[in-house]
Enzyme design. Structure first.
Site, mmCIF file in Angstrom:
data_model
loop_
_atom_site.group_PDB
_atom_site.id
_atom_site.type_symbol
_atom_site.label_atom_id
_atom_site.label_comp_id
_atom_site.label_asym_id
_atom_site.label_seq_id
_atom_site.Cartn_x
_atom_site.Cartn_y
_atom_site.Cartn_z
ATOM 1 N N PHE A 66 -13.369 -44.855 21.676
ATOM 2 C CA PHE A 66 -13.596 -43.569 21.015
ATOM 3 C C PHE A 66 -14.353 -42.574 21.902
ATOM 4 C CE2 PHE A 66 -13.343 -46.464 17.110
ATOM 5 C CZ PHE A 66 -11.952 -46.459 17.188
ATOM 6 N N HIS A 78 -10.955 -8.393 22.694
ATOM 7 C CA HIS A 78 -11.540 -9.728 22.864
ATOM 8 C C HIS A 78 -11.792 -10.126 24.316
ATOM 9 C CE1 HIS A 78 -12.098 -14.101 22.518
ATOM 10 N NE2 HIS A 78 -11.310 -14.143 23.575
ATOM 11 N N GLY A 81 -18.934 -22.391 26.280
ATOM 12 C CA GLY A 81 -17.622 -21.898 26.689
ATOM 13 C C GLY A 81 -16.564 -22.695 25.950
ATOM 14 N N ASN A 96 -16.214 -11.445 12.601
ATOM 15 C CA ASN A 96 -15.429 -10.234 12.911
ATOM 16 C C ASN A 96 -13.946 -10.410 12.608
ATOM 17 O OD1 ASN A 96 -14.379 -11.749 15.030
ATOM 18 N ND2 ASN A 96 -15.634 -10.786 16.601
ATOM 19 N N HIS A 131 -15.029 -10.781 28.664
ATOM 20 C CA HIS A 131 -14.879 -10.561 27.225
ATOM 21 C C HIS A 131 -15.887 -9.517 26.729
ATOM 22 C CE1 HIS A 131 -13.346 -14.542 28.233
ATOM 23 N NE2 HIS A 131 -12.569 -14.469 27.179
ATOM 24 N N GLU A 175 -18.395 -38.911 16.492
ATOM 25 C CA GLU A 175 -18.645 -39.220 17.910
ATOM 26 C C GLU A 175 -18.898 -37.953 18.725
ATOM 27 O OE1 GLU A 175 -15.937 -40.218 16.221
ATOM 28 O OE2 GLU A 175 -16.285 -42.358 15.932
ATOM 29 N N HIS A 207 -7.909 -50.076 19.224
ATOM 30 C CA HIS A 207 -9.339 -50.158 19.512
ATOM 31 C C HIS A 207 -9.631 -50.687 20.915
ATOM 32 C CE1 HIS A 207 -9.632 -49.328 15.326
ATOM 33 N NE2 HIS A 207 -10.903 -49.632 15.224
#
Ligand SMILES: Cc1ncc(C[n+]2csc(CCOP(=O)(O)OP(=O)(O)O)c2C)c(N)n1
Length: 682
Positions: free
Chosen positions: A441, A266, A124, A192, A35, A415, A477
């Site tokens: 979760f 890009h 990343g 940008n 990139h 979380e 849950h």
């Protein structure tokens, strides 16, 4: 700002920033992937940051009081590699830059923590770096409060792109940082207006500046190609009492005649023609990867700029008492406090003697109450489930703008942001973070949890309500697949302790882990103490062990984790009463068991007897222990979940889903008597 103007007004700056740009262009071209646009666009901002503001010394990359620089827009990795090379980080040689993205090089596609000095975190996955930075800034505040600003007094700078700000995690990170008034956190947004698909307006019209303001940040602007304007904004940001976001207006692929300002700059090499035309536009006549000596030496001067501050810091550090020096060194090394082992052993003994019936989430609280006072480097927290996760102990105090000595963070319902902030704290050094939510979760925290494993940072996830055993909250849950998903992730220890003793052992292992994060899967429901025989040794460290052996000839082995260990023990009673010799193996941590030598594993799981595994979760992964490890398909069975749970009281759920001692005993008998049936879902 036009190139000609920039060159004219700021010739020295131009040379430095152009060196970043051409290195990025050349490396991407050579690798034929990468990139170039982002480094070309942000080179001016990065040059001003490194030249005039960032406190660092390229010859001492691990200096604890350095400013942290996080490249959240990790696809622009060549920006960081170019800076590290130019400023003189020893390991970032020109050869490494030439080998960008190649096997064995330290210049990976995206910056990977541990590959090269000066990479503070792996980035990343967009947004993670920004959220890590919140953790870096929390760690700095906490350590400054604990040890004083003579030792810890630094900033955290982030370069984030549109992608970072569009990701959901940014919302969590920004909200947390704003509330916490993390004034030493400065985010440089590469404004940008371009992402991969084209203009950002194709998918987003958010007013980012208003968004940050709304969350409690100071917001500044600058022309990202005007060094004086960038410098002005950075100078102002450092005076703020709030975290600061600087919107840096830039052009992606700056200077590329046909690709600048477009998505074409890009994520792919510019191509030979565009590359040559860009060089011409820059007035850069040197061959690929050639940096003229005077420019390199100017950059090396930047790399040495911090050496005075660093040696002053070393002098200040040397004036501290030896015990203070030792304590700071200890927490930065991540070594456990001396008293940890004895505190854990004391608690284990007391629990084995009194055999309380408690939920393992409560066990975890009991353990934390014992270890937090002797482990001042822990910072606990929860994503708004403090009372359910049992993560707060009385001595901690609440970390906030008015109390930086508090050691408990109310992360809010965030979380993912919590997990990423914990990564940042651990990477900063000096802090051992732990944080809680419901095991279900884990999904919401997953992006950052994966990076804990990938980076090898020893954070601890306190994941309670670990099965259908949570009852009436129902299937939304009740985790069923989460243990399998976590166990499938490389480099994470997944602990599912059966009682308080195993919980204490798991905590000891989590807090002494050097390169592996830990997940503690803990119950909502009360469990009997199964380890009533005190053993000094940490049996959980073996991953699995014989909890109760067969009386008489061994015909069955029951394997279980967590809440189902008690069920396995009950099943054993039933079987033994019928003369069927039955061993119960508790398996609190598969990963650690896998690491044991063959002899030990063979001893715990000998071939011959039938095997039944019992766990209130899906079967995925159990086959390794059922018939992969000296077992046999026709002599093994599984008692557990085969789909999602349901909303009902716990007793009904275990009965209806058939996870009972009777079912386990029956399964073992069927197998012994040759009535094996294939599990259609296995
Ligand atoms: C979580 C995540 N989703 C998707 C990607 C793939 N990706 C890499 S860069 C990028 C676009 C980012 O746009 P921006 O931040 O504006 O970067 P710029 O175009 O300015 O270089 C995407 C979608 C990623 N790296 N991480």
């Amino acid at each position: 700002m036009e190139i000609a103007t920039l060159k004219d007004l700021h010739p020295d700056h131009w040379q430095k920033s152009a060196a970043i740009r051409v290195l990025a262009m050349d490396a991407v071209e050579q690798a034929n992937s990468g990139h170039p646009g982002m480094p070309m666009g942000m080179a001016d901002v990065a040059t001003v940051l490194f030249e005039r503001h960032l406190k660092f010394d390229a010859s001492a990359p691990d200096w604890p009081d350095r400013d942290r620089f996080v490249l959240s827009a990790g696809h622009g990795s060549m920006l960081l590699y170019a800076l590290l090379h130019l400023t003189g980080y020893q390991d970032m040689t020109l050869e490494q830059v030439r080998n960008f993205r190649q096997w064995g090089s330290i210049t990976a596609g995206h910056p990977e923590y541990g590959h090269a000095k000066g990479i503070e975190t792996t980035t990343g996955p967009l947004g993670q770096g920004l959220a890590n930075a919140v953790g870096f800034a929390i760690a700095e505040e906490a350590l400054r409060a604990r040890f004083g600003k003579k030792v810890f007094d630094h900033h955290t700078y982030v370069i984030a792109g549109d992608g970072c700000l569009m990701e959901g995690i940014s919302h969590e990170a920004i909200g947390l940082a704003g509330m916490q008034q993390l004034s030493k956190l400065i985010v440089l947004w590469d404004d940008n207006a371009i992402s991969i698909d084209g203009d950002v307006s194709l998918s987003d019209i958010t007013d980012q500046k208003l968004r940050f303001k709304a969350a409690g940040w100071k917001v500044l602007d600058c022309n990202g190609h005007d060094p004086e304007d960038i410098d002005r904004a950075l100078t102002k940001a450092k005076q703020s009492k709030k975290p600061t976001m600087i919107a840096c207006k830039t052009t992606i692929g700056y200077g590329a005649p046909t690709k600048a300002g477009t998505a074409k700059a890009h994520g792919s090499p510019l191509g030979a023609d565009e590359l040559a035309a860009t060089r011409a536009a820059y007035g850069w006549s040197h061959d690929p990867f050639v940096i003229p000596a005077e420019i390199k030496s100017a950059w090396e001067g930047v790399g040495k700029r911090g050496s005075i501050a660093r040696s002053e810091w070393e002098t200040r550090f040397a004036t501290l008492s030896s015990s203070r020096q030792a304590e700071i060194t200890r927490v930065l090394d991540g070594s456990a406090p001396k008293r940890l082992a004895s505190v854990i052993r004391g608690l284990k003994r007391q629990i084995s003697e009194t055999a309380p019936k408690v939920a393992t989430r409560k066990s975890s609280e009991m353990v934390l109450a014992a270890i937090n006072p002797v482990t001042p480097e822990t910072i606990g927290g929860s994503a708004d489930l403090t009372g359910s996760n049992n993560t707060l102990t009385p001595d901690l105090g609440i970390f906030g703008p008015s109390d930086r000595k508090g050691r408990y963070v109310h992360y809010g319902i965030r979380e993912h942001g919590m997990a990423a902030a914990m990564n940042g704290m651990a990477l900063h050094g000096g802090i051992k973070p732990y944080g809680g939510t419901f095991l279900c979760f884990t999904d919401y925290a997953r992006g950052a949890m994966r990076l804990s494993s990938l980076m090898g940072v020893p954070v601890t996830y306190v994941m309670t309500h670990d099965s259908i055993g949570l009852g009436e909250d129902g299937p939304t849950h009740q985790p069923v697949e989460h243990l399998a998903m976590l166990r499938a992730t490389p480099n994470v220890n997944v602990f599912r302790p059966a009682d308080t003793v195993e919980t204490a052992e798991a905590w000891e292992l989590a807090l002494t882990s050097e390169r592996t994060p830990s997940v503690l899967a803990l119950t909502r429901q009360g469990l009997p103490t199964v380890r009533t025989n005190h053993k000094m040794k940490n049996l959980t460290a073996h991953g699995a062990y014989v909890l109760a052996d067969a009386e008489g000839k061994r015909k069955a082995i029951l394997m279980a984790t967590g809440s189902e260990v008690a069920i396995a023990l009950e099943a054993r009673e039933i079987l033994q009463a019928q003369g069927i010799g039955t061993r119960v193996v508790s398996m609190p941590c598969w990963e650690l068991f896998e690491q044991q030598d063959e002899t030990y594993r063979r001893r715990v799981l000998p071939g011959g007897p039938v095997r039944v595994a019992v766990e209130a979760a899906i079967r995925f992964g159990w086959d390794r222990w059922l018939y992969g490890e000296r077992g046999k398909r026709e002599k093994s069975g599984f008692v557990g979940m085969h789909g999602f749970g349901a909303s009902a009281p716990i007793g009904d759920l275990y009965r209806e889903f058939g996870i009972t001692a009777e079912a386990v005993a029956q399964k073992a008998k069927d197998l012994i008597e040759g009535r094996w049936q294939p599990d259609p879902r296995a």
